[in-house]
Enzyme design. Sequence first.
Site, PDB file in Angstrom:
ATOM      1  N   GLY A  68       8.302  -8.546  -3.513  1.00 35.14           N
ATOM      2  CA  GLY A  68       7.671  -7.342  -2.983  1.00 35.14           C
ATOM      3  C   GLY A  68       8.685  -6.256  -2.756  1.00 35.14           C
ATOM      4  O   GLY A  68       8.962  -5.440  -3.632  1.00 35.14           O
ATOM      5  N   ARG A  69       9.284  -6.231  -1.568  1.00 39.35           N
ATOM      6  CA  ARG A  69      10.236  -5.177  -1.228  1.00 39.35           C
ATOM      7  C   ARG A  69      11.439  -5.168  -2.168  1.00 39.35           C
ATOM      8  O   ARG A  69      11.944  -4.107  -2.537  1.00 39.35           O
ATOM      9  CB  ARG A  69      10.708  -5.339   0.218  1.00 39.35           C
ATOM     10  CG  ARG A  69       9.689  -4.849   1.245  1.00 39.35           C
ATOM     11  CD  ARG A  69      10.121  -5.206   2.653  1.00 39.35           C
ATOM     12  NE  ARG A  69      10.077  -6.652   2.869  1.00 39.35           N
ATOM     13  CZ  ARG A  69      10.923  -7.312   3.651  1.00 39.35           C
ATOM     14  NH1 ARG A  69      11.884  -6.663   4.280  1.00 39.35           N
ATOM     15  NH2 ARG A  69      10.803  -8.619   3.815  1.00 39.35           N
TER      16      ARG A  69
ATOM     17  N   MET B 112       0.840  -1.193   0.000  1.00 32.97           N
ATOM     18  CA  MET B 112       0.000   0.000   0.000  1.00 32.97           C
ATOM     19  C   MET B 112       0.881   1.251   0.000  1.00 32.97           C
ATOM     20  O   MET B 112       1.880   1.331   0.706  1.00 32.97           O
ATOM     21  CB  MET B 112      -0.946  -0.014   1.201  1.00 32.97           C
ATOM     22  CG  MET B 112      -1.973  -1.136   1.117  1.00 32.97           C
ATOM     23  SD  MET B 112      -2.982  -1.311   2.601  1.00 32.97           S
ATOM     24  CE  MET B 112      -3.951   0.192   2.517  1.00 32.97           C
TER      25      MET B 112
ATOM     26  N   ASN C 164       6.208 -16.192  -1.349  1.00 29.30           N
ATOM     27  CA  ASN C 164       6.534 -14.787  -1.145  1.00 29.30           C
ATOM     28  C   ASN C 164       7.217 -14.653   0.210  1.00 29.30           C
ATOM     29  O   ASN C 164       7.017 -15.479   1.097  1.00 29.30           O
ATOM     30  CB  ASN C 164       5.243 -13.953  -1.200  1.00 29.30           C
ATOM     31  CG  ASN C 164       5.424 -12.519  -0.745  1.00 29.30           C
ATOM     32  OD1 ASN C 164       4.764 -12.079   0.181  1.00 29.30           O
ATOM     33  ND2 ASN C 164       6.316 -11.799  -1.372  1.00 29.30           N
ATOM     34  N   GLY C 165       8.029 -13.610   0.361  1.00 28.01           N
ATOM     35  CA  GLY C 165       8.610 -13.319   1.658  1.00 28.01           C
ATOM     36  C   GLY C 165      10.123 -13.390   1.679  1.00 28.01           C
ATOM     37  O   GLY C 165      10.684 -14.476   1.581  1.00 28.01           O
TER      38      GLY C 165
ATOM     39  N   CYS D  74      -2.428  -9.292   4.941  1.00 28.11           N
ATOM     40  CA  CYS D  74      -2.017  -7.990   5.468  1.00 28.11           C
ATOM     41  C   CYS D  74      -2.383  -7.876   6.951  1.00 28.11           C
ATOM     42  O   CYS D  74      -3.533  -8.131   7.329  1.00 28.11           O
ATOM     43  CB  CYS D  74      -2.685  -6.861   4.693  1.00 28.11           C
ATOM     44  SG  CYS D  74      -2.247  -5.208   5.295  1.00 28.11           S
TER      45      CYS D  74
ATOM     46  N   LYS E 162      -3.948 -14.583  -1.538  1.00 29.29           N
ATOM     47  CA  LYS E 162      -2.629 -14.403  -0.946  1.00 29.29           C
ATOM     48  C   LYS E 162      -2.783 -14.465   0.568  1.00 29.29           C
ATOM     49  O   LYS E 162      -3.596 -13.738   1.137  1.00 29.29           O
ATOM     50  CB  LYS E 162      -2.009 -13.074  -1.346  1.00 29.29           C
ATOM     51  CG  LYS E 162      -0.583 -12.877  -0.815  1.00 29.29           C
ATOM     52  CD  LYS E 162       0.038 -11.610  -1.390  1.00 29.29           C
ATOM     53  CE  LYS E 162       1.501 -11.493  -0.949  1.00 29.29           C
ATOM     54  NZ  LYS E 162       1.643 -11.174   0.486  1.00 29.29           N
TER      55      LYS E 162
END
Length: 324
Positions: free
Chosen positions: A216-217, A2, A194-195, A83, A122
């Site tokens: 992601g990051r 977000m 993911n992660g 989230c 997810k």
Amino acid sequence: MMDWTDRHCRVFHRRLSRHALLYTEMVTAQAVVRGDRDRLLGFSPEEHPLALQLGGNDPGLLAEAAAIAAEWGYDEINLNVGCPSDRVQGGAFGACLMAEPGLVARCVAAMKAAVAIPVTVKCRIGIDDQDPEIALDALADAVVAAGTDALWVHARKAWLKGLSPKDNRTIPPLDYDRVYRLKARLPSVFVGINGGIATLDEAQTHLAHVDGVMLGRAAYQTPAVLAGVDRTVFGTEAPEADPLDVAEAMRPYLGDLVAAGIRPSALTRHMLGLVHGGPGARHWRRHLTEAARLPGAGAEVLDQAIDIVRTARAERSDATRSAA
């Protein structure tokens, strides 16, 4: 993601990979149904393939939002069950839904009935004191029975009590093997992971065990990693190989934003990590951060940053030749 993967960020990321599936920020179903749809759902055609990530816990509202998104041209609807922010906890959705697999299944079934495009989920491996072996299987079995087209698993627990959303991205230990075991148990189901995945070499290791990898990051903070996705994963060449070529390719888009009265920082804030680790990276970040926010700033801000990096590259090259 977000406040990160907005439409300007996604156009930028698409310049790095033609084939990677891009995800929007999480948008609540209620906002889609009742809010400013152009602001919430608008995107540029070059962003495809593109998934809309929805948040919510009301099957009917999620189905309505999914149908609206399908009409807008999205390629996939993804339900966020991972989230841990205060906002989603207050609304009893996101990671909170790990405790309610039956409700998640009803949400998935409702969305599947409303749209012809894929509906995916997810999730986390569990929350709080849940046993990940039990919690993840329960959630996975429920949504698979409801017809989900894929399950993306962030390989950490989410601690809804005691950890901030930021800490939830790093402190709970990663358990990739738990996701591998899920895939082994459900061989016919698309399972992505993911992660904490920072490089394409790491991604390739995971792809030996699961069907997909979500960045992601790493994709946001070091976006040049995406430039290798098409070649490494899809067997094709990237749109532009050099980060500065990517930056130059974004120049017309930035010019259009400025002409529309939008500050350059709306785009350049997403480009800060593009030359990470290379000559001039620190000055690139500082220039884009400071100059793009000045009154009257225009697309020349990006040109100036490109020149900064080119100069730094030339100076390093000259120094290397002198040392030799």
